[in-house]
Each structure stands twice: as C-alpha cells, then as structure tokens.
Scaffold this motif. Structure first.
Motif, PDB file in Angstrom:
ATOM      1  N   PHE A   1      -0.242  -4.285   6.622  1.00 26.59           N
ATOM      2  CA  PHE A   1      -0.557  -5.528   5.911  1.00 26.59           C
ATOM      3  C   PHE A   1      -0.972  -5.196   4.486  1.00 26.59           C
ATOM      4  O   PHE A   1      -1.888  -4.400   4.261  1.00 26.59           O
ATOM      5  CB  PHE A   1      -1.680  -6.291   6.622  1.00 26.59           C
ATOM      6  CG  PHE A   1      -1.834  -7.703   6.127  1.00 26.59           C
ATOM      7  CD1 PHE A   1      -0.951  -8.689   6.536  1.00 26.59           C
ATOM      8  CD2 PHE A   1      -2.840  -8.048   5.244  1.00 26.59           C
ATOM      9  CE1 PHE A   1      -1.072  -9.997   6.104  1.00 26.59           C
ATOM     10  CE2 PHE A   1      -2.976  -9.353   4.794  1.00 26.59           C
ATOM     11  CZ  PHE A   1      -2.090 -10.332   5.222  1.00 26.59           C
ATOM     12  N   ASN A   2      -0.288  -5.812   3.530  1.00 20.44           N
ATOM     13  CA  ASN A   2      -0.572  -5.575   2.112  1.00 20.44           C
ATOM     14  C   ASN A   2      -1.695  -6.518   1.670  1.00 20.44           C
ATOM     15  O   ASN A   2      -1.514  -7.732   1.641  1.00 20.44           O
ATOM     16  CB  ASN A   2       0.682  -5.827   1.273  1.00 20.44           C
ATOM     17  CG  ASN A   2       0.512  -5.410  -0.173  1.00 20.44           C
ATOM     18  OD1 ASN A   2      -0.570  -5.520  -0.749  1.00 20.44           O
ATOM     19  ND2 ASN A   2       1.592  -4.918  -0.775  1.00 20.44           N
ATOM     20  N   PRO A   3      -2.875  -5.969   1.289  1.00 15.60           N
ATOM     21  CA  PRO A   3      -4.001  -6.830   0.914  1.00 15.60           C
ATOM     22  C   PRO A   3      -3.816  -7.527  -0.431  1.00 15.60           C
ATOM     23  O   PRO A   3      -4.571  -8.437  -0.758  1.00 15.60           O
ATOM     24  CB  PRO A   3      -5.180  -5.852   0.866  1.00 15.60           C
ATOM     25  CG  PRO A   3      -4.558  -4.528   0.556  1.00 15.60           C
ATOM     26  CD  PRO A   3      -3.223  -4.539   1.235  1.00 15.60           C
ATOM     27  N   LYS A   4      -2.830  -7.122  -1.201  1.00 13.93           N
ATOM     28  CA  LYS A   4      -2.583  -7.758  -2.496  1.00 13.93           C
ATOM     29  C   LYS A   4      -1.648  -8.960  -2.372  1.00 13.93           C
ATOM     30  O   LYS A   4      -1.832  -9.974  -3.030  1.00 13.93           O
ATOM     31  CB  LYS A   4      -2.012  -6.743  -3.484  1.00 13.93           C
ATOM     32  CG  LYS A   4      -2.992  -5.656  -3.881  1.00 13.93           C
ATOM     33  CD  LYS A   4      -2.399  -4.737  -4.942  1.00 13.93           C
ATOM     34  CE  LYS A   4      -3.403  -3.680  -5.372  1.00 13.93           C
ATOM     35  NZ  LYS A   4      -2.854  -2.774  -6.417  1.00 13.93           N
ATOM     36  N   THR A   5      -0.636  -8.815  -1.527  1.00 17.66           N
ATOM     37  CA  THR A   5       0.350  -9.892  -1.369  1.00 17.66           C
ATOM     38  C   THR A   5       0.078 -10.775  -0.153  1.00 17.66           C
ATOM     39  O   THR A   5       0.732 -11.806   0.016  1.00 17.66           O
ATOM     40  CB  THR A   5       1.761  -9.304  -1.237  1.00 17.66           C
ATOM     41  OG1 THR A   5       1.823  -8.470  -0.060  1.00 17.66           O
ATOM     42  CG2 THR A   5       2.114  -8.464  -2.464  1.00 17.66           C
ATOM     43  N   PHE A   6      -0.892 -10.339   0.706  1.00 16.27           N
ATOM     44  CA  PHE A   6      -1.205 -11.061   1.936  1.00 16.27           C
ATOM     45  C   PHE A   6       0.029 -11.178   2.816  1.00 16.27           C
ATOM     46  O   PHE A   6       0.311 -12.230   3.398  1.00 16.27           O
ATOM     47  CB  PHE A   6      -1.769 -12.450   1.644  1.00 16.27           C
ATOM     48  CG  PHE A   6      -3.124 -12.454   0.979  1.00 16.27           C
ATOM     49  CD1 PHE A   6      -3.800 -11.270   0.742  1.00 16.27           C
ATOM     50  CD2 PHE A   6      -3.715 -13.639   0.592  1.00 16.27           C
ATOM     51  CE1 PHE A   6      -5.048 -11.270   0.121  1.00 16.27           C
ATOM     52  CE2 PHE A   6      -4.963 -13.654  -0.021  1.00 16.27           C
ATOM     53  CZ  PHE A   6      -5.627 -12.468  -0.262  1.00 16.27           C
ATOM     54  N   ALA A   7       0.777 -10.099   2.940  1.00 17.15           N
ATOM     55  CA  ALA A   7       2.016 -10.121   3.720  1.00 17.15           C
ATOM     56  C   ALA A   7       2.168  -8.816   4.498  1.00 17.15           C
ATOM     57  O   ALA A   7       1.739  -7.745   4.033  1.00 17.15           O
ATOM     58  CB  ALA A   7       3.224 -10.332   2.807  1.00 17.15           C
ATOM     59  N   TRP A   8       2.784  -8.922   5.672  1.00 14.23           N
ATOM     60  CA  TRP A   8       3.123  -7.726   6.452  1.00 14.23           C
ATOM     61  C   TRP A   8       4.353  -7.070   5.838  1.00 14.23           C
ATOM     62  O   TRP A   8       5.336  -7.739   5.530  1.00 14.23           O
ATOM     63  CB  TRP A   8       3.416  -8.087   7.899  1.00 14.23           C
ATOM     64  CG  TRP A   8       2.196  -8.451   8.690  1.00 14.23           C
ATOM     65  CD1 TRP A   8       1.784  -9.706   9.035  1.00 14.23           C
ATOM     66  CD2 TRP A   8       1.240  -7.544   9.243  1.00 14.23           C
ATOM     67  NE1 TRP A   8       0.627  -9.642   9.761  1.00 14.23           N
ATOM     68  CE2 TRP A   8       0.267  -8.325   9.906  1.00 14.23           C
ATOM     69  CE3 TRP A   8       1.101  -6.159   9.237  1.00 14.23           C
ATOM     70  CZ2 TRP A   8      -0.825  -7.765  10.563  1.00 14.23           C
ATOM     71  CZ3 TRP A   8       0.013  -5.592   9.890  1.00 14.23           C
ATOM     72  CH2 TRP A   8      -0.940  -6.381  10.543  1.00 14.23           C
ATOM     73  N   GLU A   9       4.283  -5.751   5.674  1.00  7.40           N
ATOM     74  CA  GLU A   9       5.397  -5.005   5.101  1.00  7.40           C
ATOM     75  C   GLU A   9       5.886  -3.959   6.103  1.00  7.40           C
ATOM     76  O   GLU A   9       5.090  -3.197   6.663  1.00  7.40           O
ATOM     77  CB  GLU A   9       4.985  -4.328   3.790  1.00  7.40           C
ATOM     78  CG  GLU A   9       4.630  -5.327   2.697  1.00  7.40           C
ATOM     79  CD  GLU A   9       4.224  -4.646   1.395  1.00  7.40           C
ATOM     80  OE1 GLU A   9       4.076  -3.400   1.404  1.00  7.40           O
ATOM     81  OE2 GLU A   9       4.054  -5.344   0.387  1.00  7.40           O
ATOM     82  N   PHE A  10       7.190  -3.927   6.316  1.00  2.41           N
ATOM     83  CA  PHE A  10       7.803  -2.950   7.220  1.00  2.41           C
ATOM     84  C   PHE A  10       7.777  -1.561   6.569  1.00  2.41           C
ATOM     85  O   PHE A  10       8.097  -1.413   5.398  1.00  2.41           O
ATOM     86  CB  PHE A  10       9.239  -3.364   7.513  1.00  2.41           C
ATOM     87  CG  PHE A  10      10.007  -2.387   8.351  1.00  2.41           C
ATOM     88  CD1 PHE A  10       9.839  -2.350   9.730  1.00  2.41           C
ATOM     89  CD2 PHE A  10      10.903  -1.501   7.776  1.00  2.41           C
ATOM     90  CE1 PHE A  10      10.544  -1.451  10.511  1.00  2.41           C
ATOM     91  CE2 PHE A  10      11.615  -0.603   8.538  1.00  2.41           C
ATOM     92  CZ  PHE A  10      11.437  -0.578   9.921  1.00  2.41           C
ATOM     93  N   THR A  11       7.372  -0.555   7.339  1.00  3.75           N
ATOM     94  CA  THR A  11       7.330   0.817   6.800  1.00  3.75           C
ATOM     95  C   THR A  11       8.460   1.684   7.360  1.00  3.75           C
ATOM     96  O   THR A  11       9.204   2.306   6.608  1.00  3.75           O
ATOM     97  CB  THR A  11       5.978   1.474   7.092  1.00  3.75           C
ATOM     98  OG1 THR A  11       5.704   1.433   8.514  1.00  3.75           O
ATOM     99  CG2 THR A  11       4.863   0.764   6.341  1.00  3.75           C
ATOM    100  N   ASP A  12       8.593   1.736   8.685  1.00  9.06           N
ATOM    101  CA  ASP A  12       9.660   2.540   9.275  1.00  9.06           C
ATOM    102  C   ASP A  12       9.771   2.212  10.764  1.00  9.06           C
ATOM    103  O   ASP A  12       9.014   1.395  11.288  1.00  9.06           O
ATOM    104  CB  ASP A  12       9.399   4.043   9.082  1.00  9.06           C
ATOM    105  CG  ASP A  12       8.109   4.495   9.781  1.00  9.06           C
ATOM    106  OD1 ASP A  12       7.430   3.642  10.389  1.00  9.06           O
ATOM    107  OD2 ASP A  12       7.790   5.685   9.726  1.00  9.06           O
TER     108      ASP A  12
END
Length: 355
Positions: A203-214
C-alpha cells in the motif's frame, strides 16, 4: 441606542485593527489560515478525494526579529480508500506583503504521528489484472529470445479461469502488504494446466493505493491429452505416452531464464517407419506451459543407417532384427497441435499430425 451603536462600531474597529495588525506582521496567521495555506500550497500533495477532518497546531515558534514563524501541525485525513494521520512543520517568512508560507516539511515526533490505514484490499479483478499484465511482460521477454515459441500465445486469456484461494494482509513498521494466493486453470487442445500463484501488493501511503510488486509461481501441474498413435502422410507412425509430472523448482534454469517455472512431464515417444522398424525416444521432456513462459517440446529421431538412434550419448537399437534405416525427423509438441518434420528432405515441411 447610541451606546449600542457605539459598541458595535468599536467592535468593528477592533476587528479591523486586529486584521490590519496581523497583515502587517504583528500577529501570525491563525489555524484556519494555516490549514487553507497548506491545502492550497504546491508543497503538499494529497490524493484526489482526500479530505482533512482534523487540523491542530501542536507547537509554534514565532521570531519577530528574524521575521519567521514555524508552526508544527497534525492533521487527520479521510479518503475513500484510506484513513491517515500526518504531521508537518510550516515555515512562514514575514515580508512587506505579510506572512508567506516558505516551506513544508514532514514531521513525526511525540504525539504527532504518521500512519496510513487502507480501508480495503485489492479486489479480485485488480489481482487478476495485475497477474495478467505481469505474465505478459514476462512472456514477452521470453519470446523475444525464443521467437519460435511465440506461436503459443499468452497464458492468461479468455480460456483461463482464476480463483483467489487465500488472502493475507500484514502491517509491519507502518507498512501494509497484501498477498493473494490464486489458482489458475488454463486449457488448450493438448493439455490442461493448473497453476498456483502468489501475488504481492504494497500500500502506497502517498497515493492511498495498492501497488502490485511481483508474483511467484508456487506450483504447476499438467494433464496431457496426447497419448496415442499419429500417422504421417509418408506412412510413419508416431506413438506418444505421457508419464508423471516432475517439478524442477521455481529457481531452475529454464532455457536460460531462471524466472520461468521449469516443470516438465516425462514421456516416451516411438517412431515406426513404413517398413515396421520402431525407434524409442524415452528422454523427451514435455515442458509444462506456465504463466511465465510457454515452451515447445521436441522428440528428435536420427540414425545414420548403420547405428541405432543416438540421444544424449545413449544408443537405441530398433526392435526386432530388421535393418536400421536412415532416419532424421522431429516431432514437436505445442499446446494446440503436434507437428512432424522429415529433416532428411531437401525442403523441410511441417505436417500437423492427428490421431
């Protein structure tokens, strides 16, 4: 009546005087002005849809001689996807135009904390979409090196079904991670594949969005549908018998790509000439299609007419007492077809085989 009017006029004059003195720098800006300055400033970027629900000044140092005013503030933020707490120091500089916001810096100490808590986890559609995108990127890398395999297409398409088996959310030192264990079923004409993947998000605390890593492939199994006999136009009979699946592990070197899951199926291929001489190829490995690479598999039959079939340094003598015939052929297994190629001819031609 005159006294009431006089009092109202006096209050109005005092308010005007306070505003005037504040603008002249005698008084720093109030809480509402600080919040307005911060939210309208280019120095602070909040995701679209974020709303400040609480704004407090927790410390303030004003130096009129140095013409500086530093306010430490804390605030709470509400967003459709997250709740957050933030702390900042806001530095003002006094000029002829009044107090001007000069800088904004992150601050976290004591009662002022930084934390972001997601309200939800990625949806199934988001998980599947991320897996599909990552799979295609991996397969494009693979196909760039092995162009002949690109005819196999992609793993995730309309013939693929997916199901989330397990979800895990972990918070460590303020960092939120999400892991989805997914089972995928992909069917071709010649093989059905069941693959289990583990997709990772942060979870990206700047964009407030879940980001896929791998993602990693935990397991892959195949159910082949190719056992039987196939006949070529020249009267050659190809026999196929598929055995057990063998896992080579996710770190195995698979055609030079260590990121591809190298599972395979043992198999036995036989090649019977038109005159009845049979050669056996028991070393053929059928590479199981997976979401990080789909490789073709081949059984090569070759003799010089005096020796048996040579493969991997092992000599295979044909059945019976019939004389050895010159053979130079290849049988290739695709997920959707099986081809035969007589390489002894001056012009190679691939023939699609059927039972």
């Amino acid at each position: 009546m005159k006294k009431s009017f006089f009092r109202l006029a006096l209050i109005a004059c005092l308010c005007f005087l306070v505003t005037l003195l504040s603008g002249c720098g005698l008084f720093p800006k109030g809480k509402r002005s600080l919040e307005k300055d911060l939210l309208e400033s280019d120095l602070l970027l909040l995701p679209i849809g974020a709303e400040v629900t609480e704004f407090e000044i927790v410390d303030r140092v004003t130096d009129r001689k140095a013409k500086t005013d530093v306010a430490t503030i804390s605030m709470e933020i509400d967003h459709p996807d997250a709740m957050a707490k933030r702390g900042y120091t806001m530095e003002y500089i006094l000029s002829d135009e009044g107090w001007t916001l000069e800088s904004v810096n992150d601050y976290e100490e004591g009662e002022v904390v930084w934390e972001t808590n997601p309200k939800s986890t990625p949806t199934e559609e988001e998980v599947f979409s991320a897996l599909q995108k990552a799979s295609r990127e991996a397969m494009d890398l693979y196909y760039a090196e092995y162009v002949q395999a690109s005819a196999c297409g992609y793993f995730f398409d309309e013939n693929c079904t997916m199901l989330v088996l397990q979800e895990d959310t972990v918070q460590t030192a303020g960092k939120h991670t999400y892991t989805a264990t997914v089972t995928t079923n992909r069917e071709w004409k010649n093989v059905k594949v069941t693959e289990t993947e583990e997709a990772h998000f942060v979870f990206n605390p700047k964009t407030f969005a879940w980001e896929f890593t791998d993602y990693v492939i935990l397991n892959v199994d195949a159910d082949w549908n190719i056992d039987g006999e196939y006949h070529t136009e020249a009267g050659v009979t190809i026999g196929v018998e598929v055995g057990e699946n063998v896992s080579a592990g996710s770190d195995a070197d698979y055609f030079g790509f260590d990121f591809v899951f190298a599972n395979k199926s043992k198999s036995v291929f036989t090649y019977t000439t038109a005159s009845g001489v049979t050669y056996t190829h028991a070393l053929t490995q059928l590479w199981i299609p997976c979401s990080k690479g789909i490789a073709t598999s081949a059984a090569n039959f070759e003799t010089d007419g005096t020796k048996g079939l040579w493969l991997g340094g092992v000599e295979f003598v044909p059945d019976g007492t019939k004389p050895i015939e010159p053979v130079n052929a290849q049988v290739t297994i695709y997920p959707e077809k099986i081809t035969y190629q007589d390489q002894s001819l001056s012009v190679y031609r691939k023939e699609i085989l059927s039972k």
